[in-house]
Design a protein around this motif. Structure first.
Motif, PDB file in Angstrom:
ATOM      1  N   ASN A  66       0.834  -1.195   0.000  1.00  0.00           N
ATOM      2  CA  ASN A  66       0.000   0.000   0.000  1.00  0.00           C
ATOM      3  C   ASN A  66       0.872   1.250   0.000  1.00  0.00           C
ATOM      4  OD1 ASN A  66      -2.277   1.589   0.003  1.00  0.00           O
ATOM      5  ND2 ASN A  66      -2.483   1.547   2.228  1.00  0.00           N
ATOM      6  N   TYR A  67       1.339   1.648  -1.168  1.00  0.00           N
ATOM      7  CA  TYR A  67       2.118   2.863  -1.323  1.00  0.00           C
ATOM      8  C   TYR A  67       1.235   3.916  -1.985  1.00  0.00           C
ATOM      9  CZ  TYR A  67       5.905  -0.522  -0.703  1.00  0.00           C
ATOM     10  OH  TYR A  67       6.703  -1.524  -0.225  1.00  0.00           O
ATOM     11  N   ALA A  68       1.673   5.158  -1.955  1.00  0.00           N
ATOM     12  CA  ALA A  68       0.927   6.251  -2.593  1.00  0.00           C
ATOM     13  C   ALA A  68       1.073   6.203  -4.112  1.00  0.00           C
ATOM     14  CB  ALA A  68       1.419   7.594  -2.069  1.00  0.00           C
ATOM     15  N   PHE A  69       1.926   5.314  -4.601  1.00  0.00           N
ATOM     16  CA  PHE A  69       2.210   5.238  -6.039  1.00  0.00           C
ATOM     17  C   PHE A  69       2.107   3.793  -6.522  1.00  0.00           C
ATOM     18  CE2 PHE A  69       5.990   5.587  -3.388  1.00  0.00           C
ATOM     19  CZ  PHE A  69       6.598   4.359  -3.587  1.00  0.00           C
ATOM     20  N   THR A  70       1.921   3.651  -7.834  1.00  0.00           N
ATOM     21  CA  THR A  70       1.887   2.327  -8.444  1.00  0.00           C
ATOM     22  C   THR A  70       3.146   2.049  -9.261  1.00  0.00           C
ATOM     23  OG1 THR A  70       0.680   3.167 -10.360  1.00  0.00           O
ATOM     24  CG2 THR A  70      -0.629   2.249  -8.548  1.00  0.00           C
ATOM     25  N   GLU A  71       3.866   3.114  -9.633  1.00  0.00           N
ATOM     26  CA  GLU A  71       5.134   2.960 -10.341  1.00  0.00           C
ATOM     27  C   GLU A  71       6.149   3.929  -9.755  1.00  0.00           C
ATOM     28  OE1 GLU A  71       4.759   3.192 -14.618  1.00  0.00           O
ATOM     29  OE2 GLU A  71       2.933   1.991 -14.578  1.00  0.00           O
ATOM     30  N   PHE A  72       7.377   3.456  -9.658  1.00  0.00           N
ATOM     31  CA  PHE A  72       8.459   4.245  -9.078  1.00  0.00           C
ATOM     32  C   PHE A  72       9.718   3.885  -9.847  1.00  0.00           C
ATOM     33  CE2 PHE A  72      11.928   4.884  -6.093  1.00  0.00           C
ATOM     34  CZ  PHE A  72      11.590   6.053  -5.432  1.00  0.00           C
ATOM     35  N   ASP A  73      10.284   4.859 -10.560  1.00  0.00           N
ATOM     36  CA  ASP A  73      11.478   4.611 -11.377  1.00  0.00           C
ATOM     37  C   ASP A  73      12.523   5.656 -11.018  1.00  0.00           C
ATOM     38  OD1 ASP A  73      13.375   4.017 -13.278  1.00  0.00           O
ATOM     39  OD2 ASP A  73      12.030   4.169 -14.993  1.00  0.00           O
ATOM     40  N   LEU A  74      13.556   5.241 -10.301  1.00  0.00           N
ATOM     41  CA  LEU A  74      14.597   6.126  -9.792  1.00  0.00           C
ATOM     42  C   LEU A  74      15.913   5.839 -10.495  1.00  0.00           C
ATOM     43  CD1 LEU A  74      15.701   8.161  -7.633  1.00  0.00           C
ATOM     44  CD2 LEU A  74      16.060   6.159  -6.154  1.00  0.00           C
ATOM     45  N   ARG A  81      30.681   7.778 -12.721  1.00  0.00           N
ATOM     46  CA  ARG A  81      29.927   6.948 -13.690  1.00  0.00           C
ATOM     47  C   ARG A  81      29.207   5.771 -13.049  1.00  0.00           C
ATOM     48  NH1 ARG A  81      33.317   6.979 -19.314  1.00  0.00           N
ATOM     49  NH2 ARG A  81      33.522   9.222 -19.383  1.00  0.00           N
ATOM     50  N   ASN A  82      29.077   5.787 -11.762  1.00  0.00           N
ATOM     51  CA  ASN A  82      28.268   4.790 -11.074  1.00  0.00           C
ATOM     52  C   ASN A  82      26.850   5.319 -10.958  1.00  0.00           C
ATOM     53  OD1 ASN A  82      30.273   2.881 -10.654  1.00  0.00           O
ATOM     54  ND2 ASN A  82      30.892   3.769  -8.707  1.00  0.00           N
ATOM     55  N   SER A  83      25.915   4.410 -10.953  1.00  0.00           N
ATOM     56  CA  SER A  83      24.522   4.840 -10.819  1.00  0.00           C
ATOM     57  C   SER A  83      23.774   3.906  -9.880  1.00  0.00           C
ATOM     58  CB  SER A  83      23.836   4.872 -12.183  1.00  0.00           C
ATOM     59  OG  SER A  83      23.726   3.563 -12.715  1.00  0.00           O
ATOM     60  N   TYR A  84      22.630   4.385  -9.462  1.00  0.00           N
ATOM     61  CA  TYR A  84      21.737   3.614  -8.611  1.00  0.00           C
ATOM     62  C   TYR A  84      20.363   3.667  -9.262  1.00  0.00           C
ATOM     63  CZ  TYR A  84      19.355   1.902  -4.435  1.00  0.00           C
ATOM     64  OH  TYR A  84      18.607   1.163  -3.567  1.00  0.00           O
ATOM     65  N   ASP A  85      19.871   2.518  -9.697  1.00  0.00           N
ATOM     66  CA  ASP A  85      18.593   2.447 -10.404  1.00  0.00           C
ATOM     67  C   ASP A  85      17.638   1.514  -9.676  1.00  0.00           C
ATOM     68  OD1 ASP A  85      19.520   3.997 -12.641  1.00  0.00           O
ATOM     69  OD2 ASP A  85      20.554   2.216 -13.376  1.00  0.00           O
ATOM     70  N   VAL A  86      16.431   1.997  -9.473  1.00  0.00           N
ATOM     71  CA  VAL A  86      15.372   1.200  -8.860  1.00  0.00           C
ATOM     72  C   VAL A  86      14.131   1.321  -9.732  1.00  0.00           C
ATOM     73  CG1 VAL A  86      13.762   1.061  -6.919  1.00  0.00           C
ATOM     74  CG2 VAL A  86      16.161   1.433  -6.488  1.00  0.00           C
ATOM     75  N   GLU A  87      13.511   0.190 -10.009  1.00  0.00           N
ATOM     76  CA  GLU A  87      12.235   0.196 -10.722  1.00  0.00           C
ATOM     77  C   GLU A  87      11.245  -0.661  -9.944  1.00  0.00           C
ATOM     78  OE1 GLU A  87      12.319  -0.557 -14.953  1.00  0.00           O
ATOM     79  OE2 GLU A  87      14.365   0.241 -15.058  1.00  0.00           O
ATOM     80  N   TYR A  88      10.091  -0.088  -9.695  1.00  0.00           N
ATOM     81  CA  TYR A  88       9.016  -0.776  -8.985  1.00  0.00           C
ATOM     82  C   TYR A  88       7.735  -0.523  -9.774  1.00  0.00           C
ATOM     83  CZ  TYR A  88       5.108  -1.206  -5.737  1.00  0.00           C
ATOM     84  OH  TYR A  88       3.903  -1.531  -5.167  1.00  0.00           O
ATOM     85  N   GLU A  89       6.950  -1.569  -9.979  1.00  0.00           N
ATOM     86  CA  GLU A  89       5.660  -1.406 -10.654  1.00  0.00           C
ATOM     87  C   GLU A  89       4.641  -2.357 -10.044  1.00  0.00           C
ATOM     88  OE1 GLU A  89       3.464  -1.992 -14.981  1.00  0.00           O
ATOM     89  OE2 GLU A  89       5.634  -2.175 -14.867  1.00  0.00           O
ATOM     90  N   ASN A  90       3.476  -1.816  -9.775  1.00  0.00           N
ATOM     91  CA  ASN A  90       2.338  -2.590  -9.299  1.00  0.00           C
ATOM     92  C   ASN A  90       1.256  -2.413 -10.363  1.00  0.00           C
ATOM     93  OD1 ASN A  90      -0.060  -3.448  -8.162  1.00  0.00           O
ATOM     94  ND2 ASN A  90       0.344  -2.555  -6.167  1.00  0.00           N
ATOM     95  N   LEU A 154      13.595  10.898 -11.255  1.00  0.00           N
ATOM     96  CA  LEU A 154      12.575  10.050 -10.649  1.00  0.00           C
ATOM     97  C   LEU A 154      11.276  10.250 -11.404  1.00  0.00           C
ATOM     98  CD1 LEU A 154      11.470   8.212  -8.341  1.00  0.00           C
ATOM     99  CD2 LEU A 154      11.099  10.314  -7.022  1.00  0.00           C
ATOM    100  N   GLU A 155      10.653   9.144 -11.759  1.00  0.00           N
ATOM    101  CA  GLU A 155       9.323   9.185 -12.367  1.00  0.00           C
ATOM    102  C   GLU A 155       8.406   8.352 -11.488  1.00  0.00           C
ATOM    103  OE1 GLU A 155       7.075   7.431 -16.249  1.00  0.00           O
ATOM    104  OE2 GLU A 155       8.976   8.451 -16.608  1.00  0.00           O
ATOM    105  N   VAL A 156       7.304   8.965 -11.093  1.00  0.00           N
ATOM    106  CA  VAL A 156       6.364   8.304 -10.191  1.00  0.00           C
ATOM    107  C   VAL A 156       4.969   8.384 -10.789  1.00  0.00           C
ATOM    108  CG1 VAL A 156       5.353   8.309  -7.879  1.00  0.00           C
ATOM    109  CG2 VAL A 156       7.749   8.942  -8.175  1.00  0.00           C
ATOM    110  N   LYS A 157       4.278   7.245 -10.778  1.00  0.00           N
ATOM    111  CA  LYS A 157       2.865   7.227 -11.162  1.00  0.00           C
ATOM    112  C   LYS A 157       2.080   6.985  -9.883  1.00  0.00           C
ATOM    113  CE  LYS A 157      -0.523   5.090 -14.202  1.00  0.00           C
ATOM    114  NZ  LYS A 157      -0.751   4.062 -15.237  1.00  0.00           N
ATOM    115  N   PHE A 158       1.278   7.973  -9.522  1.00  0.00           N
ATOM    116  CA  PHE A 158       0.507   7.882  -8.292  1.00  0.00           C
ATOM    117  C   PHE A 158      -0.762   7.060  -8.515  1.00  0.00           C
ATOM    118  CE2 PHE A 158       3.179  11.591  -7.774  1.00  0.00           C
ATOM    119  CZ  PHE A 158       3.671  11.401  -6.492  1.00  0.00           C
TER     120      PHE A 158
END
Length: 170
Positions: A66-74, A81-90, A154-158
């Protein structure tokens, strides 16, 4: 006489070869009970995409999240040149997760990825009305990321369907 035998056997051999031909290279086949055709190359592409999604799908039940968002792409890029990438989708049926942490040298998909960042997601309290600066600070703190980044995206779909983009370059 030899020429006559050769002329007689050539058509027979060609007929035999034609009859035995199993045309596996054909890409269109009729669908049973339907006059439409199916392009198997398109099906193969879907199979590839489905297997990639299968790797990213978690065993977590949608009802348990139960998050405020359904998609979270960081995506946070650093000067080295190092990166930190997270993708979450419900998507309402399944939860998909991916983590690519070049800082620690780890890359996970599915349950293993979700387990690595679930605590950070639980800490996030922002919504679509929260300021960009506050969202950025909250995300960096929740994921324990260094604030000396080169770029923050960051792209978030609420849950209400609104999509917000948060960008910051240093």
């Amino acid at each position: 006489m030899k020429l006559f035998k050769l002329l007689l056997t050539m058509p027979l051999l060609l007929g035999l070869l034609y009859a035995c031909n199993n045309d596996d290279t054909k890409t269109n086949k009729d669908v049973t009970g339907n006059n439409s055709t199916v392009d198997e190359t398109a099906n193969n592409k879907n199979t590839t995409n489905n297997s990639e999604n299968e790797n990213e799908r978690t065993g977590i039940k949608v009802a348990d999240v139960n998050y405020a968002f359904t998609e979270f792409d960081l995506d946070v890029e650093y000067a080295n040149r190092n990166s930190y990438d997270v993708e979450y989708e419900n998507d309402g049926n399944n939860i998909y997760a991916e983590l690519d942490d070049e800082i620690k040298g780890i890359e996970y998909k599915g349950d293993q990825a979700y387990e690595n960042f679930v605590d950070a997601l639980k800490q996030l309290t922002f919504d679509e009305t929260t300021s960009d600066d506050d969202v950025r600070k909250e995300v960096l703190k929740a994921f324990a990321l260094d604030e000396n980044y080169k770029s923050f995206e960051l792209e978030v779909k609420f849950k209400n369907g609104e999509i917000k983009h948060y960008h910051h370059n240093k």
